[in-house]
Motif scaffolding. Structure first.
Motif, PDB file in Angstrom:
ATOM      1  N   ASN A  32       0.810  -1.230   0.000  1.00  9.31           N
ATOM      2  CA  ASN A  32       0.000   0.000   0.000  1.00  9.31           C
ATOM      3  C   ASN A  32       0.838   1.274   0.000  1.00  9.31           C
ATOM      4  O   ASN A  32       0.299   2.363   0.141  1.00  9.31           O
ATOM      5  N   MET A  35      -0.344   3.921  -2.513  1.00 10.02           N
ATOM      6  CA  MET A  35      -1.650   4.479  -2.118  1.00 10.02           C
ATOM      7  C   MET A  35      -1.502   5.481  -0.978  1.00 10.02           C
ATOM      8  O   MET A  35      -2.138   6.533  -0.988  1.00 10.02           O
ATOM      9  N   VAL A  36      -0.680   5.156  -0.001  1.00 11.44           N
ATOM     10  CA  VAL A  36      -0.467   6.051   1.140  1.00 11.44           C
ATOM     11  C   VAL A  36       0.176   7.359   0.669  1.00 11.44           C
ATOM     12  O   VAL A  36      -0.263   8.445   1.057  1.00 11.44           O
ATOM     13  N   ARG A  39      -2.366   9.436  -1.218  1.00  9.93           N
ATOM     14  CA  ARG A  39      -3.305  10.053  -0.271  1.00  9.93           C
ATOM     15  C   ARG A  39      -2.683  11.278   0.382  1.00  9.93           C
ATOM     16  O   ARG A  39      -3.320  12.346   0.476  1.00  9.93           O
ATOM     17  N   ARG A  40      -1.426  11.176   0.804  1.00  5.69           N
ATOM     18  CA  ARG A  40      -0.734  12.320   1.434  1.00  5.69           C
ATOM     19  C   ARG A  40      -0.523  13.455   0.431  1.00  5.69           C
ATOM     20  O   ARG A  40      -0.657  14.631   0.776  1.00  5.69           O
ATOM     21  N   ARG A  42      -2.393  14.099  -2.169  1.00  4.68           N
ATOM     22  CA  ARG A  42      -3.705  14.732  -2.398  1.00  4.68           C
ATOM     23  C   ARG A  42      -4.056  15.703  -1.290  1.00  4.68           C
ATOM     24  O   ARG A  42      -4.624  16.766  -1.552  1.00  4.68           O
ATOM     25  N   LYS A  43      -3.744  15.373  -0.053  1.00 11.35           N
ATOM     26  CA  LYS A  43      -4.033  16.275   1.069  1.00 11.35           C
ATOM     27  C   LYS A  43      -3.291  17.600   0.915  1.00 11.35           C
ATOM     28  O   LYS A  43      -3.769  18.632   1.370  1.00 11.35           O
ATOM     29  N   PRO A  49      -9.437  16.471  -1.328  1.00  8.26           N
ATOM     30  CA  PRO A  49      -8.704  15.225  -1.545  1.00  8.26           C
ATOM     31  C   PRO A  49      -9.598  14.015  -1.815  1.00  8.26           C
ATOM     32  O   PRO A  49      -9.176  13.059  -2.459  1.00  8.26           O
ATOM     33  N   SER A  50     -10.831  14.051  -1.355  1.00 11.27           N
ATOM     34  CA  SER A  50     -11.767  12.940  -1.597  1.00 11.27           C
ATOM     35  C   SER A  50     -12.297  12.930  -3.024  1.00 11.27           C
ATOM     36  O   SER A  50     -12.825  11.916  -3.487  1.00 11.27           O
ATOM     37  N   THR A  57      -6.604   8.458  -9.930  1.00 14.38           N
ATOM     38  CA  THR A  57      -6.422   7.012  -9.967  1.00 14.38           C
ATOM     39  C   THR A  57      -7.143   6.511 -11.206  1.00 14.38           C
ATOM     40  O   THR A  57      -8.322   6.783 -11.395  1.00 14.38           O
TER      41      THR A  57
END
Length: 69
Positions: A32, A35-36, A39-40, A42-43, A49-50, A57
């Motif tokens: 992962n 993915m992690v 996610r970071r 995107r923040k 970010p959602s 992706t």
């Protein structure tokens, strides 16, 4: 990872390609880590970010950084 995606804008990059270029390691799968990091990322750069506009992706293929229209 941002630098690698930014140098290849609007191009889908697989997890294997990202691993190879960013960490200089072979992608084993089931990890992962990417993915992690996405996610970071995107923040930090997305307004929502959602519901990302830039770090997308592409299901079953990989990720891409969308620049421009």
């Amino acid at each position: 990872m941002l630098e690698y995606l930014a140098k290849n804008p609007n191009q889908i990059k697989t997890k294997e390609q990202i691993y190879d270029k960013v960490w200089s390691e072979e992608y084993i799968g089931g990890d992962n880590t990417i993915m992690v990091h996405i996610r970071r990322l995107r923040k930090k750069i997305e307004d929502n970010p959602s519901n990302p506009k830039y770090t997308l992706t592409i299901k079953g293929l990989g990720y891409k950084l969308t620049i421009g229209d």
